[in-house]
Design an enzyme around this catalytic site. Structure first.
Site, PDB file in Angstrom:
ATOM      1  N   LYS A 129       0.814  -1.219   0.000  1.00 48.44           N
ATOM      2  CA  LYS A 129       0.000   0.000   0.000  1.00 48.44           C
ATOM      3  C   LYS A 129       0.842   1.262   0.000  1.00 48.44           C
ATOM      4  CE  LYS A 129      -4.446  -1.568   1.594  1.00 48.44           C
ATOM      5  NZ  LYS A 129      -5.546  -1.422   2.530  1.00 48.44           N
ATOM      6  N   LYS A 211      -4.345  -8.568  -5.869  1.00 48.43           N
ATOM      7  CA  LYS A 211      -5.662  -9.000  -5.409  1.00 48.43           C
ATOM      8  C   LYS A 211      -6.709  -7.929  -5.721  1.00 48.43           C
ATOM      9  CE  LYS A 211      -6.331  -7.276  -0.764  1.00 48.43           C
ATOM     10  NZ  LYS A 211      -7.672  -6.752  -1.005  1.00 48.43           N
ATOM     11  N   LYS A 214     -10.719  -2.945  -2.684  1.00 46.21           N
ATOM     12  CA  LYS A 214     -11.690  -1.866  -2.567  1.00 46.21           C
ATOM     13  C   LYS A 214     -11.081  -0.509  -2.862  1.00 46.21           C
ATOM     14  CE  LYS A 214     -13.809  -2.975   1.402  1.00 46.21           C
ATOM     15  NZ  LYS A 214     -12.724  -2.810   2.335  1.00 46.21           N
TER      16      LYS A 214
HETATM   17  P1  ATP Z   1      -8.532  -2.153   0.933  1.00 48.38           P
HETATM   18  O1  ATP Z   1      -7.998  -2.181  -0.471  1.00 48.38           O
HETATM   19  O2  ATP Z   1      -9.030  -0.810   1.357  1.00 48.38           O
HETATM   20  O3  ATP Z   1      -7.599  -2.799   1.943  1.00 48.38           O
HETATM   21  P2  ATP Z   1      -9.915  -4.642   0.714  1.00 48.38           P
HETATM   22  O4  ATP Z   1     -10.596  -4.941  -0.551  1.00 48.38           O
HETATM   23  O5  ATP Z   1      -8.600  -5.293   0.971  1.00 48.38           O
HETATM   24  O6  ATP Z   1      -9.850  -3.075   0.884  1.00 48.38           O
HETATM   25  P3  ATP Z   1     -10.680  -5.047   3.466  1.00 48.38           P
HETATM   26  O7  ATP Z   1     -11.763  -4.270   4.115  1.00 48.38           O
HETATM   27  O8  ATP Z   1      -9.263  -4.670   3.764  1.00 48.38           O
HETATM   28  O9  ATP Z   1     -10.934  -5.016   1.890  1.00 48.38           O
HETATM   29  O10 ATP Z   1     -10.860  -6.583   3.805  1.00 48.38           O
HETATM   30  C1  ATP Z   1     -12.126  -7.143   4.198  1.00 48.38           C
HETATM   31  C2  ATP Z   1     -12.036  -8.656   4.100  1.00 48.38           C
HETATM   32  O11 ATP Z   1     -12.040  -9.057   2.716  1.00 48.38           O
HETATM   33  C3  ATP Z   1     -10.757  -9.248   4.704  1.00 48.38           C
HETATM   34  O12 ATP Z   1     -11.078 -10.463   5.359  1.00 48.38           O
HETATM   35  C4  ATP Z   1      -9.888  -9.525   3.498  1.00 48.38           C
HETATM   36  O13 ATP Z   1      -8.967 -10.579   3.719  1.00 48.38           O
HETATM   37  C5  ATP Z   1     -10.932  -9.918   2.472  1.00 48.38           C
HETATM   38  N1  ATP Z   1     -10.477  -9.669   1.106  1.00 48.38           N
HETATM   39  C6  ATP Z   1     -10.034  -8.485   0.634  1.00 48.38           C
HETATM   40  N2  ATP Z   1      -9.712  -8.596  -0.660  1.00 48.38           N
HETATM   41  C7  ATP Z   1      -9.932  -9.895  -1.004  1.00 48.38           C
HETATM   42  C8  ATP Z   1      -9.770 -10.629  -2.225  1.00 48.38           C
HETATM   43  N3  ATP Z   1      -9.314 -10.032  -3.317  1.00 48.38           N
HETATM   44  N4  ATP Z   1     -10.088 -11.945  -2.231  1.00 48.38           N
HETATM   45  C9  ATP Z   1     -10.548 -12.545  -1.107  1.00 48.38           C
HETATM   46  N5  ATP Z   1     -10.725 -11.906   0.072  1.00 48.38           N
HETATM   47  C10 ATP Z   1     -10.425 -10.600   0.129  1.00 48.38           C
HETATM   48 MG    MG Z   2      -7.519  -4.782   2.705  1.00 49.48          MG
END
Ligand code: ATP
Ligand code: MG
Length: 346
Positions: A129, A211, A214
């Site tokens: 990040k 991955k 969000k």
């Molecule tokens: P950010 O990019 O802001 O970190 P994020 O998409 O990683 O957002 P989080 O809120 O950090 O989302 O994570 C919420 C949950 O979703 C966590 O349990 C994380 O492991 C899971 N998660 C996030 N991205 C993925 C993905 N690409 N595939 C499977 N699980 C995911």
């Molecule tokens: Mg995350």
């Protein structure tokens, strides 16, 4: 739960009769996407009947990236409504917003005293990040895993259902909890990551080496839970593949197609082998078309429920009740921590 399991997870005395405790969170950092659902929130909903579950909108974590007042307010509401629409039921769990329970931030500060700088520097999420620009990112991005550790150990958590990207943070949480217990006496349960074999790492549609996230600035890289059917179809038709035409699951050599096959398998009742057989010799066109319909069919009932929940206006009452229930437990744990450390607790 057996006494052996209790010992292995480091549960304090007197909790052997209780169901195992689950805690997990999601950040209001952007559009809740399909990876969040398949990797984590779907499992929260499935497991809430089996475990004593606590789920949280971790808004303080979202401060690790740039936010605005408007985006914060909008994301908290829409992510929380989506969690409920995805099947998390406040009758069967505690569901609340992190910043409503001040003990999270306070315990984070305390745990920073037993966390090493070098440990945080090794976190791959921080490296990803910060994108190599460590001088310019916020200190909150660096200390984020300590807040996550506080979130988890505050509730005697045994299991943390998360996507694969969070494995390293949960391991750090165990190290921090263990170190605190060693120094001040048995206090925290040592939690374990609960990462499923399937759906735990959904990759971006534009770059299969990253991955799905969000906080990505490219909306085409993820399928948002609230994307309209035509937007989903368009995103999948534009998803990067390769110059071949074989629908084959081979993550090493065909990472993009393999990611799409995984999504298809998770959004249907087909196995990977059945999907490969079904599209043999047909190229990517028919495969992508059917994949899009499978995703639309998975998200449609959640979207309908989302709009019902929004209209009902029940969210704030749900979160208020969740806050009250979480605060009782958080307060008791923080008092225990402070007593162990020699603070005067009045
Ligand atoms: P950010 O990019 O802001 O970190 P994020 O998409 O990683 O957002 P989080 O809120 O950090 O989302 O994570 C919420 C949950 O979703 C966590 O349990 C994380 O492991 C899971 N998660 C996030 N991205 C993925 C993905 N690409 N595939 C499977 N699980 C995911
Ligand atoms: Mg995350």
């Amino acid at each position: 739960m057996t006494a052996t399991t209790t010992t292995q997870t480091g549960s304090p005395a007197g909790t052997t009769e209780r169901r195992q405790r689950v805690f997990s969170g999601i950040q209001p950092s952007g559009n809740f996407h399909l990876g969040n659902y398949l990797g984590a929130i779907r499992n929260w909903a499935n497991q809430q009947y089996q475990y004593e579950s606590i789920f949280c909108i971790v808004d303080l974590h979202a401060l690790s990236l740039d936010i605005t007042r408007e985006s914060m307010m909008q994301n908290i509401t829409s992510v929380a409504n989506t969690v409920l629409a995805a099947g998390v039921d406040p009758e069967h769990c505690i569901f609340f917003v992190q910043s409503d329970v001040h003990e999270h931030a306070e315990l984070c500060w305390i745990l920073q005293s037993v966390t090493r700088f070098g440990e945080l520097r090794r976190m791959t999420q921080f490296k990803d990040k910060s994108g190599g620009e460590e001088e310019g990112v916020s200190a909150a991005l660096f200390t984020y895993p300590v807040l996550q550790a506080a979130d988890i150990v505050l509730y005697d958590t045994h299991l943390v259902p998360v996507g694969a990207d969070q494995r390293q943070h949960i391991e750090l949480t165990r190290d921090i909890a263990y170190r605190f217990n060693q120094r001040f006496g048995q206090t925290f349960v040592l939690p374990q990551a609960d990462i499923k074999e399937h759906g735990a790492r959904i990759m971006s549609l534009d770059d299969a080496s990253k991955k799905m996230s969000k906080s990505s600035s490219n909306a085409g890289s993820y399928i948002a839970m609230l994307d309209a059917p035509d937007v989903i179809r368009k995103k999948i038709s534009r998803a990067v593949t390769d110059s071949g035409r074989e629908v084959k699951f081979d993550p090493q050599n065909k990472p993009e197609v393999s990611n799409l096959i995984s999504i298809y398998a998770e959004c249907s009742d087909k196995t990977i082998a059945e999907i490969e057989a079904q599209y043999e010799g047909q190229g990517y066109g028919p495969f992508k078309k059917d994949l899009a319909e499978a995703v639309v069919a998975t998200l449609e009932p959640i979207q309908i429920r989302y709009h019902e929940i929004r209209q009902s206006g029940e969210l704030y009452e749900v979160l208020k009740q969740g806050k009250e229930r979480a605060a009782v437990q958080a307060d008791a744990m923080l008092k225990q921590v402070k007593e162990k450390m020699g603070f005067i607790v009045l």
